[in-house]
Design a protein around this motif. Structure first.
Motif, PDB file in Angstrom:
ATOM      1  N   ASP A   1      46.549  37.220  44.175  1.00 20.74           N
ATOM      2  CA  ASP A   1      46.551  38.658  43.895  1.00 20.74           C
ATOM      3  C   ASP A   1      45.693  39.386  44.914  1.00 20.74           C
ATOM      4  OD1 ASP A   1      46.127  37.047  41.011  1.00 20.74           O
ATOM      5  OD2 ASP A   1      47.870  38.382  41.149  1.00 20.74           O
ATOM      6  N   VAL A   2      46.064  40.592  45.227  1.00 20.90           N
ATOM      7  CA  VAL A   2      45.295  41.396  46.172  1.00 20.90           C
ATOM      8  C   VAL A   2      44.500  42.439  45.402  1.00 20.90           C
ATOM      9  CG1 VAL A   2      45.419  43.003  48.118  1.00 20.90           C
ATOM     10  CG2 VAL A   2      46.990  41.055  47.993  1.00 20.90           C
ATOM     11  N   GLY A   3      43.199  42.450  45.618  1.00 26.11           N
ATOM     12  CA  GLY A   3      42.373  43.438  44.939  1.00 26.11           C
ATOM     13  C   GLY A   3      40.928  42.998  44.981  1.00 26.11           C
ATOM     14  N   ASP A   4      40.051  43.823  44.410  1.00 25.25           N
ATOM     15  CA  ASP A   4      38.632  43.431  44.416  1.00 25.25           C
ATOM     16  C   ASP A   4      38.376  42.404  43.302  1.00 25.25           C
ATOM     17  OD1 ASP A   4      37.473  46.543  42.872  1.00 25.25           O
ATOM     18  OD2 ASP A   4      38.423  44.777  41.999  1.00 25.25           O
ATOM     19  N   ARG A   5      37.157  41.925  43.278  1.00 21.81           N
ATOM     20  CA  ARG A   5      36.786  40.828  42.378  1.00 21.81           C
ATOM     21  C   ARG A   5      37.131  41.117  40.918  1.00 21.81           C
ATOM     22  NH1 ARG A   5      31.240  38.306  44.535  1.00 21.81           N
ATOM     23  NH2 ARG A   5      31.505  36.114  43.975  1.00 21.81           N
ATOM     24  N   GLU A   6      36.788  42.325  40.460  1.00 24.24           N
ATOM     25  CA  GLU A   6      37.035  42.680  39.054  1.00 24.24           C
ATOM     26  C   GLU A   6      38.534  42.637  38.770  1.00 24.24           C
ATOM     27  OE1 GLU A   6      33.478  42.331  38.078  1.00 24.24           O
ATOM     28  OE2 GLU A   6      34.878  43.006  36.525  1.00 24.24           O
ATOM     29  N   TYR A   7      39.329  43.169  39.707  1.00 22.09           N
ATOM     30  CA  TYR A   7      40.784  43.158  39.553  1.00 22.09           C
ATOM     31  C   TYR A   7      41.301  41.720  39.488  1.00 22.09           C
ATOM     32  CZ  TYR A   7      45.729  43.898  40.603  1.00 22.09           C
ATOM     33  OH  TYR A   7      47.104  43.881  40.564  1.00 22.09           O
ATOM     34  N   LEU A   8      40.776  40.866  40.373  1.00 18.53           N
ATOM     35  CA  LEU A   8      41.226  39.464  40.399  1.00 18.53           C
ATOM     36  C   LEU A   8      40.892  38.768  39.083  1.00 18.53           C
ATOM     37  CD1 LEU A   8      40.251  38.377  44.040  1.00 18.53           C
ATOM     38  CD2 LEU A   8      42.424  39.265  43.198  1.00 18.53           C
ATOM     39  N   TYR A   9      39.721  39.104  38.517  1.00 15.66           N
ATOM     40  CA  TYR A   9      39.337  38.518  37.236  1.00 15.66           C
ATOM     41  C   TYR A   9      40.309  38.949  36.139  1.00 15.66           C
ATOM     42  CZ  TYR A   9      34.889  36.357  38.543  1.00 15.66           C
ATOM     43  OH  TYR A   9      33.934  35.522  39.062  1.00 15.66           O
ATOM     44  N   GLU A  10      40.643  40.269  36.130  1.00 13.99           N
ATOM     45  CA  GLU A  10      41.596  40.779  35.141  1.00 13.99           C
ATOM     46  C   GLU A  10      42.925  40.041  35.235  1.00 13.99           C
ATOM     47  OE1 GLU A  10      41.261  43.643  33.082  1.00 13.99           O
ATOM     48  OE2 GLU A  10      39.180  43.959  33.703  1.00 13.99           O
ATOM     49  N   LYS A  11      43.449  39.970  36.470  1.00 14.11           N
ATOM     50  CA  LYS A  11      44.765  39.368  36.674  1.00 14.11           C
ATOM     51  C   LYS A  11      44.787  37.896  36.302  1.00 14.11           C
ATOM     52  CE  LYS A  11      48.064  40.941  38.469  1.00 14.11           C
ATOM     53  NZ  LYS A  11      49.252  41.544  37.837  1.00 14.11           N
ATOM     54  N   ASN A  12      43.629  37.267  36.353  1.00 18.77           N
ATOM     55  CA  ASN A  12      43.579  35.843  36.068  1.00 18.77           C
ATOM     56  C   ASN A  12      43.005  35.529  34.687  1.00 18.77           C
ATOM     57  OD1 ASN A  12      44.456  34.111  38.607  1.00 18.77           O
ATOM     58  ND2 ASN A  12      43.528  36.013  39.324  1.00 18.77           N
ATOM     59  N   GLY A  13      43.069  36.511  33.822  1.00 20.23           N
ATOM     60  CA  GLY A  13      42.754  36.302  32.407  1.00 20.23           C
ATOM     61  C   GLY A  13      41.289  36.201  32.076  1.00 20.23           C
ATOM     62  N   ILE A  14      40.423  36.569  33.006  1.00 18.57           N
ATOM     63  CA  ILE A  14      38.987  36.521  32.690  1.00 18.57           C
ATOM     64  C   ILE A  14      38.290  37.838  33.023  1.00 18.57           C
ATOM     65  CG2 ILE A  14      38.614  34.018  32.654  1.00 18.57           C
ATOM     66  CD1 ILE A  14      37.717  34.198  35.573  1.00 18.57           C
ATOM     67  N   GLY A  15      38.989  38.967  32.733  1.00 20.81           N
ATOM     68  CA  GLY A  15      38.320  40.266  32.781  1.00 20.81           C
ATOM     69  C   GLY A  15      37.282  40.286  31.662  1.00 20.81           C
ATOM     70  N   ASP A  16      36.406  41.261  31.690  1.00 21.09           N
ATOM     71  CA  ASP A  16      35.316  41.317  30.711  1.00 21.09           C
ATOM     72  C   ASP A  16      35.823  41.295  29.271  1.00 21.09           C
ATOM     73  OD1 ASP A  16      33.079  43.547  32.625  1.00 21.09           O
ATOM     74  OD2 ASP A  16      33.684  41.448  32.880  1.00 21.09           O
TER      75      ASP A  16
END
Lengths: 271, 315
Positions: free
Chosen positions: B286-301
């Motif tokens: 995925d392309v994006g900043d760290r927070e975005y990558l976390y969201e896309k990979n199921g580990i957003g806050d």
């Protein structure tokens, strides 16, 4: 310092000791260990390298890195003879509790580094050579490498590094025995012309008959006196399995073992 | 401050008084390194884009008594040079003294937008496999700076994985923290204990605050030496909880912090519920900043929060 004749006799003795080891340790890489017998004999008995058998990491020693560790079992009798360890160990090669395995490493007094894996010796030697220069020390670094080992890309990273940093305290001796494990090198990936390659990479390059004691002695004398601003490559043309007829002509000799009867016959012929 | 610059600045200070320190780079830089290279050219070498040779040359120098820092970007240092680390560092250091310190920059998803080749979710797993290596995973620059004193005093192979981006300070309140304790209990709680490392410790603090708002009392342990972690002392903290969460920017179930904590619990027959926060068995394209990558990979806050709460509510 021994005369040429004495060195030649010594090389024969080393071969005999190697065959005796092979009798108790059939898994050693015999053919690879045979091609560098004369090289090792001249380095250690020809007054070429400085060493101290009672203190194998003596700070004034020349650092000798055997990158083709698997093919250096011929070094075992030399180290024992010079007093690096008890001669009794030669009877325990590969045996429980012995210090000498089929492939050596630096847990054996006289070995500098870990080299069962190929392609590492020259890079580590570059670091040592660089450190010696920075510390303004006069000791030399010598690496023994196999021709098949030149396939490893890591070797060429080190070749470029050594030339760029003008490590003229570094000498690499290539045991050019022309054979790998499965075939002649020329059929796997042709390495020739090896000398042109090293010259192109800015190494001072020489070619020598790796079984001619006199020629080896004359060329190794340069190791201590490299007045060039380049590291030095000495391509020693050798025969894999030298001294054992049926190995000398076998492209698969890398892993071939001799029977006890064959070894006894050879030892008898050599006496 | 970016951790690598804090570390290099400390090394720079040491170079003035300690002649044994040498710095080798695989054509990787930083603003702090520019200063070091300029002021100490005779104590620095760039081996070029050649990580295998970086390791070998650094070892050779260490064998001659130098305290060597070998510096490169995390994925290529740890993986291109891995066999050199195995042969010339891990194996050889059991026989010969090798004071070598690998500075590995760009842990986890530090280099978020540069794609999977520049991420490094593997290193704390694979370096953990190698005997005789210590692994440091500091969460801020203050801990990072302490590494230099430790490195000089402890002659052994060390791997320090640094975040590639500036992170807030955690240890700036003068509390006494010693590297050789291997971890620090940032907070004491009753219900959940988050055991985290590196970048994820900052996230752990955020998640702990969110859990407290839901009346879930949450402790935090920041592990900064993953190998060898002081498992006896760590268990003394774990045993007060019945729910443990590990958080790390690494692949899960591959030998990193989660596996270590699991082992400690298992060996001590601890009956704990466990959540493991990290990356599953897939690379991140995925392309994006760290927070975005976390969201896309199921580990957003919010994902992390709801997973922990779900487990907390289980018997």
């Amino acid at each position: 310092m021994n005369s040429i004749k004495e060195l030649e006799n010594k090389a024969v003795w080393v071969k005999k000791e190697l065959l005796k080891i092979h009798k108790i340790a059939p898994g050693i890489r015999l053919a690879s260990s045979l091609s560098c017998v004369e090289i090792l004999t001249v380095l250690y008995y020809g007054g070429i390298l400085e060493f101290n058998p009672k203190d194998s990491f003596w700070s004034n020693r020349d650092r000798f890195i055997i990158s083709k560790a698997h093919g250096s079992v011929s070094f075992y009798p030399i180290l024992a003879d010079l007093g690096f360890f008890d001669k009794e160990q030669l009877k325990k090669v590969g045996k429980p509790g012995g210090i000498l395995g089929d492939i050596p490493d630096c847990s054996i007094p006289g070995y500098e580094t870990v080299n069962g894996s190929l392609g590492h010796g020259l890079g580590v030697a570059c670091g040592i050579a660089l450190a010696l220069k920075i510390n303004k020390r006069n000791e030399k670094v010598v690496v023994l490498i196999g021709d098949g080992e030149l396939y490893e890309g890591s070797v060429w990273e080190a070749v470029m590094f050594a030339a760029h940093h003008q490590l003229n305290n570094l000498t690499m001796i290539i045991d050019n025995n022309k054979i790998c494990m499965l075939d002649y090198c020329k059929n796997i990936i042709n390495l020739e012309p090896i000398d042109e390659k090293f010259k192109a990479f800015n190494w001072k390059t020489d070619i020598v008959d790796g079984h001619n004691i006199k020629d080896l002695y004359n060329i190794f004398k340069i190791i201590k006196k490299n007045n060039f601003n380049q590291p030095q490559a000495i391509i020693a043309n050798t025969v894999k399995g030298k001294g054992v007829c049926r190995l000398e002509t076998d492209s698969l000799c890398h892993i071939k073992a001799l029977s006890e009867a064959e070894i006894d016959k050879l030892l008898e012929e050599m006496n | 401050m970016v951790m690598r610059d804090a570390l290099i600045n400390r090394i720079y200070e040491k170079l003035k008084i300690d002649q044994s320190i040498f710095f080798v780079s695989a054509d990787f830089g930083s603003p702090a390194l520019d200063k070091l290279r300029e002021d100490f050219p005779e104590r620095f070498i760039n081996v070029g884009i050649a990580e295998q040779n970086l390791v070998s040359v650094a070892v050779g120098m260490a064998l001659e008594g130098f305290n060597v820092y070998a510096y490169a970007i995390a994925p290529f240092l740890s993986m291109r040079g891995y066999e050199q680390m195995r042969t010339s560092v891990s194996i050889m250091s059991q026989v010969r003294k090798i004071n070598i310190n690998f500075i590995s920059v760009g842990a986890g998803l530090s280099y978020d937008v540069t794609g999977p080749t520049h991420h490094c979710l593997e290193d704390s797993c694979i370096i953990n496999v190698l005997p005789n290596f210590m692994i440091f995973s500091p969460s801020d620059s203050i801990l990072t700076e302490k590494f230099v004193e430790f490195a000089n005093k402890n002659c052994c192979p060390k791997y320090i994985r640094l975040d590639g981006k500036a992170q807030p300070l955690i240890y700036n309140d003068n509390r006494k923290v010693f590297l050789d304790q291997t971890f620090h209990e940032l907070r004491k709680g009753k219900d959940v204990c988050i055991i985290s490392t590196g970048y994820m410790t900052h996230k752990a603090i955020k998640i702990a605050d969110m859990l407290e708002e839901k009346n879930i009392s949450t402790g935090i342990v920041d592990v900064y030496i993953i190998k060898p972690v002081n498992d006896v002392e760590l268990f003394k903290i774990i045993r007060d909880y019945n729910h443990v969460v590990t958080m790390e920017e690494s692949f899960l179930n591959k030998g990193s912090l989660d596996t270590i904590v699991e082992r400690i619990c298992f060996e001590n027959r601890a009956c704990v519920k466990m959540n493991k926060i990290g990356f599953k068995d897939k690379y991140v394209f995925d392309v994006g900043d760290r927070e975005y990558l976390y969201e896309k990979n199921g580990i957003g806050d919010q994902d992390i929060l709801s997973n922990i709460i779900k487990t907390h509510e289980m018997d």
